[in-house]
Design a protein around this motif. Structure first.
Motif, PDB file in Angstrom:
ATOM      1  N   PRO A 156      57.422 151.193  23.842  1.00 45.05           N
ATOM      2  CA  PRO A 156      57.997 150.652  22.612  1.00 45.05           C
ATOM      3  C   PRO A 156      57.652 151.507  21.393  1.00 45.05           C
ATOM      4  O   PRO A 156      56.498 151.872  21.193  1.00 45.05           O
ATOM      5  CB  PRO A 156      57.349 149.269  22.505  1.00 45.05           C
ATOM      6  N   GLU A 157      58.670 151.786  20.586  1.00 45.82           N
ATOM      7  CA  GLU A 157      58.435 152.624  19.406  1.00 45.82           C
ATOM      8  C   GLU A 157      58.702 151.858  18.106  1.00 45.82           C
ATOM      9  O   GLU A 157      58.023 152.063  17.114  1.00 45.82           O
ATOM     10  CB  GLU A 157      59.351 153.850  19.502  1.00 45.82           C
ATOM     11  N   VAL A 158      59.709 150.974  18.103  1.00 44.82           N
ATOM     12  CA  VAL A 158      60.076 150.312  16.847  1.00 44.82           C
ATOM     13  C   VAL A 158      60.107 148.788  17.005  1.00 44.82           C
ATOM     14  O   VAL A 158      60.285 148.273  18.103  1.00 44.82           O
ATOM     15  CB  VAL A 158      61.456 150.790  16.333  1.00 44.82           C
ATOM     16  N   TYR A 159      59.921 148.096  15.873  1.00 42.13           N
ATOM     17  CA  TYR A 159      60.088 146.638  15.900  1.00 42.13           C
ATOM     18  C   TYR A 159      60.762 146.158  14.623  1.00 42.13           C
ATOM     19  O   TYR A 159      60.564 146.712  13.553  1.00 42.13           O
ATOM     20  CB  TYR A 159      58.756 145.915  16.122  1.00 42.13           C
ATOM     21  N   GLY A 160      61.588 145.118  14.794  1.00 40.28           N
ATOM     22  CA  GLY A 160      62.259 144.485  13.661  1.00 40.28           C
ATOM     23  C   GLY A 160      62.279 142.994  13.914  1.00 40.28           C
ATOM     24  O   GLY A 160      62.827 142.549  14.921  1.00 40.28           O
ATOM     25  N   ILE A 161      61.648 142.233  13.025  1.00 41.46           N
ATOM     26  CA  ILE A 161      61.524 140.787  13.251  1.00 41.46           C
ATOM     27  C   ILE A 161      62.132 140.051  12.060  1.00 41.46           C
ATOM     28  O   ILE A 161      61.692 140.260  10.922  1.00 41.46           O
ATOM     29  CB  ILE A 161      60.030 140.356  13.396  1.00 41.46           C
ATOM     30  N   GLY A 162      63.111 139.181  12.326  1.00 43.64           N
ATOM     31  CA  GLY A 162      63.780 138.447  11.254  1.00 43.64           C
ATOM     32  C   GLY A 162      63.022 137.208  10.823  1.00 43.64           C
ATOM     33  O   GLY A 162      62.031 136.816  11.442  1.00 43.64           O
ATOM     34  N   GLY A 163      63.524 136.586   9.767  1.00 41.36           N
ATOM     35  CA  GLY A 163      62.891 135.381   9.231  1.00 41.36           C
ATOM     36  C   GLY A 163      61.708 135.751   8.346  1.00 41.36           C
ATOM     37  O   GLY A 163      61.534 136.920   7.984  1.00 41.36           O
TER      38      GLY A 163
ATOM     39  N   SER B  59      67.833 152.546  21.600  1.00 39.86           N
ATOM     40  CA  SER B  59      67.619 154.005  21.626  1.00 39.86           C
ATOM     41  C   SER B  59      66.150 154.392  21.703  1.00 39.86           C
ATOM     42  O   SER B  59      65.797 155.363  22.359  1.00 39.86           O
ATOM     43  CB  SER B  59      68.178 154.657  20.358  1.00 39.86           C
ATOM     44  N   ARG B  60      65.301 153.625  21.004  1.00 36.85           N
ATOM     45  CA  ARG B  60      63.904 154.072  20.844  1.00 36.85           C
ATOM     46  C   ARG B  60      62.880 153.276  21.633  1.00 36.85           C
ATOM     47  O   ARG B  60      61.732 153.681  21.725  1.00 36.85           O
ATOM     48  CB  ARG B  60      63.521 154.012  19.369  1.00 36.85           C
ATOM     49  N   GLY B  61      63.284 152.126  22.108  1.00 44.68           N
ATOM     50  CA  GLY B  61      62.329 151.252  22.782  1.00 44.68           C
ATOM     51  C   GLY B  61      61.598 150.400  21.760  1.00 44.68           C
ATOM     52  O   GLY B  61      61.349 150.837  20.637  1.00 44.68           O
ATOM     53  N   GLY B  62      61.289 149.147  22.145  1.00 40.80           N
ATOM     54  CA  GLY B  62      60.591 148.251  21.236  1.00 40.80           C
ATOM     55  C   GLY B  62      61.177 146.870  21.296  1.00 40.80           C
ATOM     56  O   GLY B  62      61.600 146.403  22.360  1.00 40.80           O
ATOM     57  N   ILE B  63      61.236 146.212  20.156  1.00 36.36           N
ATOM     58  CA  ILE B  63      61.666 144.804  20.136  1.00 36.36           C
ATOM     59  C   ILE B  63      62.440 144.470  18.875  1.00 36.36           C
ATOM     60  O   ILE B  63      62.078 144.901  17.779  1.00 36.36           O
ATOM     61  CB  ILE B  63      60.440 143.858  20.273  1.00 36.36           C
ATOM     62  N   PHE B  64      63.510 143.691  19.051  1.00 42.18           N
ATOM     63  CA  PHE B  64      64.130 142.978  17.945  1.00 42.18           C
ATOM     64  C   PHE B  64      63.904 141.498  18.213  1.00 42.18           C
ATOM     65  O   PHE B  64      64.065 141.040  19.349  1.00 42.18           O
ATOM     66  CB  PHE B  64      65.635 143.233  17.823  1.00 42.18           C
ATOM     67  N   ALA B  65      63.550 140.755  17.194  1.00 44.00           N
ATOM     68  CA  ALA B  65      63.358 139.320  17.392  1.00 44.00           C
ATOM     69  C   ALA B  65      63.819 138.523  16.178  1.00 44.00           C
ATOM     70  O   ALA B  65      63.737 138.980  15.037  1.00 44.00           O
ATOM     71  CB  ALA B  65      61.874 139.020  17.648  1.00 44.00           C
TER      72      ALA B  65
ATOM     73  N   SER C  22      69.098 129.828  19.362  1.00 43.97           N
ATOM     74  CA  SER C  22      67.811 129.795  20.076  1.00 43.97           C
ATOM     75  C   SER C  22      66.944 130.912  19.526  1.00 43.97           C
ATOM     76  O   SER C  22      67.466 131.890  18.983  1.00 43.97           O
ATOM     77  CB  SER C  22      67.999 129.987  21.585  1.00 43.97           C
ATOM     78  N   PRO C  23      65.615 130.759  19.661  1.00 45.87           N
ATOM     79  CA  PRO C  23      64.774 131.902  19.314  1.00 45.87           C
ATOM     80  C   PRO C  23      65.175 133.078  20.200  1.00 45.87           C
ATOM     81  O   PRO C  23      65.621 132.859  21.331  1.00 45.87           O
ATOM     82  CB  PRO C  23      63.360 131.420  19.660  1.00 45.87           C
ATOM     83  N   ALA C  24      65.026 134.290  19.712  1.00 48.63           N
ATOM     84  CA  ALA C  24      65.448 135.449  20.509  1.00 48.63           C
ATOM     85  C   ALA C  24      64.457 136.592  20.350  1.00 48.63           C
ATOM     86  O   ALA C  24      64.085 136.952  19.218  1.00 48.63           O
ATOM     87  CB  ALA C  24      66.834 135.898  20.071  1.00 48.63           C
ATOM     88  N   TYR C  25      64.033 137.128  21.481  1.00 48.88           N
ATOM     89  CA  TYR C  25      63.138 138.291  21.523  1.00 48.88           C
ATOM     90  C   TYR C  25      63.771 139.240  22.549  1.00 48.88           C
ATOM     91  O   TYR C  25      63.901 138.879  23.724  1.00 48.88           O
ATOM     92  CB  TYR C  25      61.737 137.879  21.980  1.00 48.88           C
ATOM     93  N   ILE C  26      64.160 140.423  22.110  1.00 52.16           N
ATOM     94  CA  ILE C  26      64.996 141.290  22.945  1.00 52.16           C
ATOM     95  C   ILE C  26      64.460 142.718  22.889  1.00 52.16           C
ATOM     96  O   ILE C  26      64.189 143.230  21.799  1.00 52.16           O
ATOM     97  CB  ILE C  26      66.457 141.274  22.422  1.00 52.16           C
TER      98      ILE C  26
END
Ligand code: FDP
Length: 298
Positions: A175-182, A220-226, A277-281
């Motif tokens: 994982p390289e990047v993360y973006g978490i909403g809310g 593209s980079r690996g990691g998580i969007f949630a 629903s909550p989402a972690y992808i």
């Protein structure tokens, strides 16, 4: 190779036709964003009363899908009820994802899930999924069950063509990047604690505020969007049928994993069209770790 040629060889005929109709219409939607969004409030080439960009893109895609004659149901984030037709496919869409980002010119997107069942239904009925990103280029990323492939719009003579950009995209495991909403203060403590470990794993924050734009860089980079479960908002924000299930399908085809914190997003059976629903992808190892943590009994 262009989208039409690729799909002729690699997708069932009905899905190929529907995807090609969406691709054509996505260019029309993209060309009209400045006019229909209010960016150019006093410039409206057709002279008609200004429509909200969401409603405009919804109507355009409904028209394109209906004209194929292959669609039996269309559900959209912009409509309270399904539009019916004579075909067999069920299509769920978010016609313009991230529209609150129009003003700032962040990327926007369109998301489509192609279901074999009447809606609402779970992601296990997905036959394929596709998303468009309107960024510095217009791209289509899709899967019909045999890997994830990407196309980019280029001008060919007087018209636009979607040319093959990448086949069999795989989400990096590292994982390289993360973006978490809310709002961070509202995330449930287990999510906050987990996110607190990211910097020490060498991950960096990347968040543009449009689901598909944010997911696209995770792919593209690996990691998580949630968009997590939050105190006071346990269901998060993103809708299963239109948004998270189609992207979870693509993510799984790319080797990733998606969860609502307790189960695979593809296993969620929404009871209504717009159920969130909550989402972690994202990357499979990180997402399995998150699911173990969030679902564990303290
Ligand atoms: P938008 O409201 O601008 O359409 O589902 C819609 C969405 O954007 C997603 O694209 C995005 O990830 C999310 O909402 C952003 O929500 P926050 O503004 O709460 O971060």
């Amino acid at each position: 190779m262009n989208l039409e040629e690729f799909l002729r060889l690699n997708a069932p005929e009905d899905l190929a036709k529907v995807a090609i109709a969406i691709a054509g219409k996505s260019i029309t939607v993209w060309e009209n964003i400045p006019f229909k969004s209010g960016l150019l409030a006093d410039v409206n080439p057709s002279g008609e009363r200004q429509k909200a960009i969401d409603v405009y893109s919804n109507d355009e895609f409904v028209e394109a899908l209906s004209e194929t004659g292959l669609v039996g149901e269309i559900a959209s984030e912009e409509m309270t009820e399904v539009v019916t037709g004579k075909g067999k496919l069920s299509v769920a869409m978010d016609p313009l994802d991230g529209s609150s980002n129009v003003e700032t010119n962040n990327p926007l997107g369109s998301i489509f899930g192609f279901y074999s069942s009447r809606m609402p239904c779970s992601g296990r009925s997905l036959l394929g999924a596709l998303y468009v990103t309107y960024g510095n280029a217009v791209t289509i990323t899709l899967s019909f069950g045999k890997g994830v492939h990407r196309f980019v719009a280029v001008k060919k003579g007087p018209s636009m063509s979607f040319e093959l950009l990448a086949v069999n995209l795989k989400i990096p495991e590292k994982p390289e990047v993360y973006g978490i909403g809310g709002s961070r203060k509202d995330w449930i403590p287990r999510v906050r604690d987990f996110v607190d470990t990211f910097e020490s794993r060498g991950m960096r924050t990347r968040y543009c505020g449009t689901f598909v734009g944010d997911y696209n860089q995770v792919l593209s980079r690996g990691g998580i969007f949630a968009y997590p479960e939050q105190t006071g908002k346990p269901q998060g924000k993103l809708r299963v049928l239109f948004e998270t299930a189609p992207i979870a399908y693509i993510n799984e085809q790319a080797g990733g994993y998606s969860t609502d914190g307790r189960r695979n997003i593809l296993d969620i059976q929404p009871s209504k069209l717009s159920e969130p629903s909550p989402a972690y992808i994202g990357s499979a190892p990180l997402l399995h770790e998150l699911e173990r943590l969030v679902s564990s009994i303290s």
